[in-house]
Write a protein that holds these residues in place. Sequence first.
Motif, mmCIF file in Angstrom:
data_model
loop_
_atom_site.group_PDB
_atom_site.id
_atom_site.type_symbol
_atom_site.label_atom_id
_atom_site.label_comp_id
_atom_site.label_asym_id
_atom_site.label_seq_id
_atom_site.Cartn_x
_atom_site.Cartn_y
_atom_site.Cartn_z
ATOM 1 N N ASP A 88 0.808 -1.219 0.000
ATOM 2 C CA ASP A 88 0.000 0.000 0.000
ATOM 3 C C ASP A 88 0.844 1.273 0.000
ATOM 4 O OD1 ASP A 88 -2.353 -1.556 0.252
ATOM 5 O OD2 ASP A 88 -2.001 -1.727 2.412
ATOM 6 N N PRO A 90 3.870 3.738 -1.503
ATOM 7 C CA PRO A 90 4.628 3.997 -2.734
ATOM 8 C C PRO A 90 6.060 3.466 -2.639
ATOM 9 C CG PRO A 90 3.367 5.938 -2.115
ATOM 10 C CD PRO A 90 3.222 4.964 -0.988
ATOM 11 N N GLU A 91 6.553 2.925 -3.717
ATOM 12 C CA GLU A 91 7.836 2.238 -3.702
ATOM 13 C C GLU A 91 8.981 3.166 -3.277
ATOM 14 O OE1 GLU A 91 10.784 -0.452 -3.757
ATOM 15 O OE2 GLU A 91 8.611 -0.809 -3.772
ATOM 16 N N ASN A 94 8.927 3.378 0.399
ATOM 17 C CA ASN A 94 9.382 2.099 0.946
ATOM 18 C C ASN A 94 10.905 1.987 0.881
ATOM 19 O OD1 ASN A 94 7.551 0.300 2.118
ATOM 20 N ND2 ASN A 94 6.647 -0.243 0.153
#
Length: 441
Positions: A88, A90-91, A94
Amino acid sequence: MEANLHPNLTQPDLVVLENLFRDVKAGIRGKPGSATEKPAPEIIEKHADDQPLDQDHDKEAVDLLKGLNNPDSPAFQPTVFAAWDDKDIPEFLNYYIIRPYARAAKRVVRHPTDVVFLTHILLYLTVNLGSAIFLFHRFTYLHGVVHAVYTLWCAGSFTLMLHNHIHNNGVLAKGWKWLDFSFPYILEPLMGHTWDSYYYHHVKHHHVEGNGPDDLSSTIRYQRDDLLNFLHYVGRFLLLVWADLPLYFLRKNKPNLAIRTFISEIGSYIFLYSIWRFNAKAATFVFLIPFVQLRLGLMIGNWGQHALVDEVEPDSDFRSSITLVDVPSNRFCFNDGYHTAHHLNPRRHWRDQPVHFLQSKEAYRTGRALVFHNIDYLMMTVKLLQKDYMYLASCLVPIGDQIGMSQVEIAEMLRTKTRKFTEDDIRKKFKVQSALHDVKP
């Protein structure tokens, strides 16, 4: 029966429900043989982790859940937030923020899965504590109301984090013992708890008695779909627990626990009164409103957990508590929905509850356990008090012999589980604490 899966369920809960509904669709009621020919469900559950699984879909589900919990598996995922999963976020967040934080946090928490506990501790020590301090410095009613509402929102997650803490003697690594010891004493009053009372009532009392005759929070002497009975139950706890719990320990010949419980409870009341005298407005919104909210919530929740009690074998953990696979209980409250499993082994790690549940399905079938989805404990209480058994039946996930029952049959079956036990019933149907309750809380 069509599966209606909530989109915000955790991945383990989705796996569990998909597995159960596959059983329903295929008509899989469990291993052949009558209940009298099988071992007691408690015995089946105790050895479930060591038994091979017969169905391929059970093996696949259990392997997937074990991988999510195993730090050495490529599928491993620590829980960092309650509200969001890795997918959930955003990369770029993360990669640059969340995963570096999780790597560092895993050195602080006791189990690598439990980064979320540090997240919550930091959140409460900054936002909740900071807001409380500012209210005492410069009070406004708007800020007070927002603070009380936000505290109510946090109370469930905090209480179930504390629940893990008191059952396992902490949630952080040994090197952070000072924080592990101190944060409950700072945060408990802010969240509505009195110091140490949750530990004494829940671990040293409730899990010893297991909703039986001597449990002060037992539901068995009440008609559990009746509003007046419910109000009596809540009122007694609110007004008398400060005396009832020490007296319980005295009756059980545990004077040390009686003294410690009384001092903790009365000491907390003295603190609340003193801080109210110092600044009545701020203290009301920071301490007193959360205190009332929390105690009401605890009793409403416990009623929902233990309202459906089997009329034939009420002292069985499988038949005196329920399992919920829902968002509030399991996503935000660390798998509190697996309440039957928790009573069977209070020290089992919260992330292990779904996988152990699937491994123990045969025990739940034999024990005629009740499993629900798309309903939490608070709404369970509301629907029981409304006598809306058809709604509750629509939330039941049938297992074992329940598969094939109509919604009306399920509703009538549930209605029989809320009847008040007379003292004669209690003498006949409740055994003295047996070897089946040998797991120490």
